[in-house]
Scaffold this motif. Structure first.
Motif, PDB file in Angstrom:
ATOM      1  N   ARG A 206      38.098  17.837 -16.752  1.00 23.12           N
ATOM      2  CA  ARG A 206      39.252  17.420 -16.262  1.00 23.12           C
ATOM      3  C   ARG A 206      38.879  16.358 -15.294  1.00 23.12           C
ATOM      4  NH1 ARG A 206      38.979  20.974 -10.592  1.00 23.12           N
ATOM      5  NH2 ARG A 206      41.488  19.978  -9.766  1.00 23.12           N
TER       6      ARG A 206
ATOM      7  N   ASN B  45      30.674  19.031 -13.377  1.00 23.53           N
ATOM      8  CA  ASN B  45      30.382  20.497 -14.212  1.00 23.53           C
ATOM      9  C   ASN B  45      31.972  20.203 -14.403  1.00 23.53           C
ATOM     10  OD1 ASN B  45      28.205  21.431 -13.073  1.00 23.53           O
ATOM     11  ND2 ASN B  45      28.960  21.416 -10.647  1.00 23.53           N
ATOM     12  N   GLU B  46      33.064  19.403 -14.366  1.00 15.81           N
ATOM     13  CA  GLU B  46      33.831  19.395 -14.762  1.00 15.81           C
ATOM     14  C   GLU B  46      34.179  17.996 -15.264  1.00 15.81           C
ATOM     15  OE1 GLU B  46      37.018  21.937 -12.733  1.00 15.81           O
ATOM     16  OE2 GLU B  46      36.540  21.117 -11.244  1.00 15.81           O
TER      17      GLU B  46
END
Length: 252
Positions: free
Chosen positions: A74, A70-71
């Motif tokens: 990041r 999802n990230e």
């Protein structure tokens, strides 16, 4: 060749402050720290400064699978801040697992997607095993094989030898099987099954694994570093020092 040796910081989670341990680990001969979430999450730059101040590196770090899915950007940025090469999802909770080949193949595909994104930045994704990946499904196949078959060559492997033994599998066989995929080797050791103190884990060399027999197999893999870990030591410093002493005595 002497491998760089990292210390999995999860081993010290019950003995804060963690940064105070870095100079001590450097003095023992460690080259790096392998952090787990949330040790680096609050301030990756501060974590990097603490590493730099102690003269330590970060070769890879543990992170949630959901973060990779999802990230991804990041965690790619965290890797760049820490100076790490490997993003390492290490676990799926028991309540999330499904006893089907399809589930594990889908997990491998998620890793492959993350690996593709990481590769654009010169980074790699490596799965870290526990015991459940080596326990056969009802059809006789194993989750670990589905993960890597579906993941493809871009998904690497941080092999945890202790958990393989706990699963009733043979670390020698798995080192051979996944030699071209293994980028890091965790020398986690275990006492005889059923041992209660320290949750049955031991410093490298103090358990039942014949490390001397595995060393030639280490050298046949693509591992570029070794990691010590103990899931619940009563004395982190004793674990860390005994483990690195044994590893160096093996000529690693």
């Amino acid at each position: 060749m002497a491998y760089p040796i990292a210390y999995q910081l999860y081993s010290s989670r019950n003995f804060p402050p963690l940064f105070d341990q870095f100079p001590k680990l450097k003095a023992m001969g460690y080259d790096g720290i392998e952090p787990w979430l949330p040790a680096y999450e609050k301030n990756p730059s501060e974590f990097r400064r603490a590493l730099d101040d102690a003269g330590l590196k970060c070769f890879g770090f543990h992170m949630p699978l959901a973060g990779l899915v999802n990230e991804p950007q990041r965690y790619i940025e965290i890797a760049q801040t820490l100076g790490a090469t490997y993003l390492i999802p290490p676990y799926v909770a028991a309540e999330e697992r499904r006893p089907t080949a399809q589930y594990w193949r889908e997990l491998g595909e998620k890793l492959a997607t993350g690996a593709e994104a990481a590769a654009k930045h010169g980074l790699a994704v490596a799965w870290h095993n526990h015991d459940f990946e080596f326990v056969p499904l009802d059809d006789g196949t194993r989750p670990i094989d589905h993960i890597f078959e579906a993941g493809g060559e871009g998904v690497k492997f941080e092999i945890d030898c202790g958990w393989i033994v706990r699963a009733g599998a043979d670390p020698a066989a798995e080192l051979k099987r996944f030699a071209d995929r293994i980028v890091a080797i965790q020398t986690k050791d275990t006492a005889p099954l059923g041992t209660k103190d320290d949750d049955g884990w031991r410093a490298t060399g103090d358990g039942i694994i014949d490390w001397a027999a595995l060393v030639p197999l280490f050298r046949q893999t693509k591992a570029d570093h070794i990691v010590t870990e103990h899931d619940n030591p009563s004395d982190w410093s004793q674990f860390a020092s005994r483990s690195i002493a044994h590893i160096k005595a093996l000529g690693l």
